[in-house]
Design an enzyme around this catalytic site. Structure first.
Site, PDB file in Angstrom:
ATOM      1  CE1 TYR A 144     -22.949 -32.357 -38.707  1.00 58.98           C
ATOM      2  CE2 TYR A 144     -22.561 -30.722 -36.953  1.00 58.98           C
ATOM      3  CZ  TYR A 144     -22.277 -31.287 -38.435  1.00 58.98           C
ATOM      4  OH  TYR A 144     -21.535 -30.338 -39.139  1.00 58.98           O
ATOM      5  CE  LYS A 195     -28.792 -26.569 -51.841  1.00 57.45           C
ATOM      6  NZ  LYS A 195     -28.289 -25.944 -52.780  1.00 57.45           N
ATOM      7  CG  ASP A 228     -26.004 -23.094 -52.456  1.00 61.90           C
ATOM      8  OD1 ASP A 228     -27.146 -22.394 -51.817  1.00 61.90           O
ATOM      9  OD2 ASP A 228     -26.465 -23.629 -53.767  1.00 61.90           O
ATOM     10  CG  ASP A 252     -19.576 -27.821 -37.925  1.00 61.18           C
ATOM     11  OD1 ASP A 252     -18.760 -27.116 -37.447  1.00 61.18           O
ATOM     12  OD2 ASP A 252     -19.590 -28.992 -37.741  1.00 61.18           O
ATOM     13  CG  ASP A 256     -15.049 -23.930 -38.595  1.00 65.25           C
ATOM     14  OD1 ASP A 256     -15.183 -23.184 -37.393  1.00 65.25           O
ATOM     15  OD2 ASP A 256     -14.431 -24.924 -38.662  1.00 65.25           O
TER      16      ASP A 256
END
Ligand code: NAD
Length: 366
Positions: A144, A195, A228, A252, A256
């Site tokens: 970001y 990852k 994942d 993020d 959620d």
């Protein structure tokens, strides 16, 4: 009498309604301990755009600078949706605050009381004891914020966009430290999510977390998981996790998902801790509900104030070191909600009371 000086930015939509309840609960709970909350209110978000022409006016920043923590409501709404992206209340108020106070550590509890498992979209038999985990998300690094970033036209007529994902060892170590402190106060297990099969930043992340924990927290059980798989495991069996530790973008998304499986946005709080120490010798932090301004129910005395009250409890714990007082407020919220009192949130069903009545009940359960 000791004073607790914090900036209060109620924001838009349901923000002012739920903030009023949180401040009442704080005043009552702290007063009984001979502590005096000193909330310093200021405009942020849409309301600040309307009154001062900018989402984060200098006067608001000044008040935040002079405080030991920020209790934030939420900002934004349909009225400001057509502004250019950079001027949108969320982006123009929250991102500069994160930057100014180096709010690098986002702590989001994922909590669903056993009495309310029916509110989760997960099958109740998968979560008979409710849900109880914490997500620690790195908040100021990663894709970001990484540079270079941008969009350009190519000589062959095509167009491309670029984001850069970058992490330093020091950034990974400081967020690992927050996860360690959190794990020590809970189940002593950390699952670090990355990852590392694809991303260089994740290879570094995994190495640094492993080394740092071996050196500083050998008593905490550490595991690693690809993001994942973590997304699937959260939906399959969230209680296999105690503390999730992850980088900005993965956090993020996962936090959620965690909010959804916990059933209600109206119940979830969060803390964003900075690098700066406040006058109480604790970390300066910004505390806010996980949800937004809920324009659909704003002004109707329907919003669930619990997330804001629980955010205030987190502020007492992390920025003022008042662990017992925070526990007491959290227990009062739990007692209120599990006694059958509900507000706003249709996910919970059952008898409905208003925002203010819910606040009164929390106070009487203190
Ligand atoms: P939202 O979280 O505001 O609402 C989603 C749903 O959850 C709505 O049905 C709402 O009524 C319900 N809800 C949320 N909080 C609740 C509460 N305390 N009690 C009862 N019900 C509650 O998300 P949205 O609709 O996507 O966004 C609305 C506005 O909020 C947008 O302008 C968005 O940009 C802003 N927003 C701000 C923040 C922030 O300030 N940090 C975060 C998210 C969204």
């Amino acid at each position: 009498m000791d004073t607790l000086k914090f900036a209060v930015l109620p924001g838009d939509g349901i923000g002012p309604e739920v903030m009023a309840v949180a401040l009442e609960v704080l005043a009552r709970a702290a007063g009984e301990e001979n502590l005096k909350p000193e909330p310093v209110e200021a405009d942020a978000g849409g309301v600040a755009i309307d009154r001062h022409g900018t989402a984060l006016p200098p006067a608001t920043l000044e008040r935040c600078d002079g405080a030991d923590a920020i209790l934030f409501g939420s900002v934004g709404g349909p009225k400001w949706e057509n502004l250019p992206p950079k001027e949108q209340p969320e982006r123009a108020a929250l991102l500069p605050l994160r930057k100014r106070f180096s709010l690098f550590a986002n702590i989001r509890p994922g909590l669903l009381y056993p009495e309310l498992v029916g509110a989760s979209p997960l099958k109740s038999e998968r979560i008979p004891e409710g849900i109880d985990l914490v997500c620690i998300r790195e908040l100021t690094g990663g894709i970001y914020f990484g540079q270079p970033k941008g969009t350009r036209d190519l000589p062959d007529g095509d167009r491309e966009a670029l984001d850069t994902m970058v992490y330093k060892k020091s950034e990974i170590e400081r967020i690992a430290e927050v996860a360690i402190a959190t794990a020590r106060s809970r189940g002593k297990r950390i699952c670090s999510v990355d990852k590392a099969n694809v991303l260089e930043t994740s290879v570094l992340w995994r190495q640094v977390v492993t080394d740092y924990m071996a050196a500083h927290a050998p008593e905490i059980a550490l595991s690693h998981m690809y993001v994942d798989n973590a997304a699937m495991q959260l939906a399959r069996d969230p209680n296999q996790f105690d503390v999730l530790l992850t980088e900005n973008m993965f956090g993020d998304i996962l936090s959620d998902e965690m909010a959804v499986i916990c059933g209600s946005l109206g119940m979830l709080s969060s803390a964003s801790l900075g690098t700066v120490e406040n006058r109480h010798g604790h970390r300066f932090g910004l505390y806010e509900p996980a949800g937004g301004t809920a324009p659909d129910i704003a002004g109707k005395n329907l919003a669930n104030p619990c997330a804001q009250v629980l955010s205030a409890a987190m502020m007492l714990r992390f920025s003022f070191g008042l662990e017992a007082l925070a526990d007491r407020i959290e227990a009062a919220v739990r007692k209120t909600v599990t006694s059958g009192m509900r507000t706003g949130d249709i996910a919970f069903g059952g008898p409905s009371v208003g925002t203010r009545e819910m606040g009164d009940a929390i106070i009487s359960n203190l």
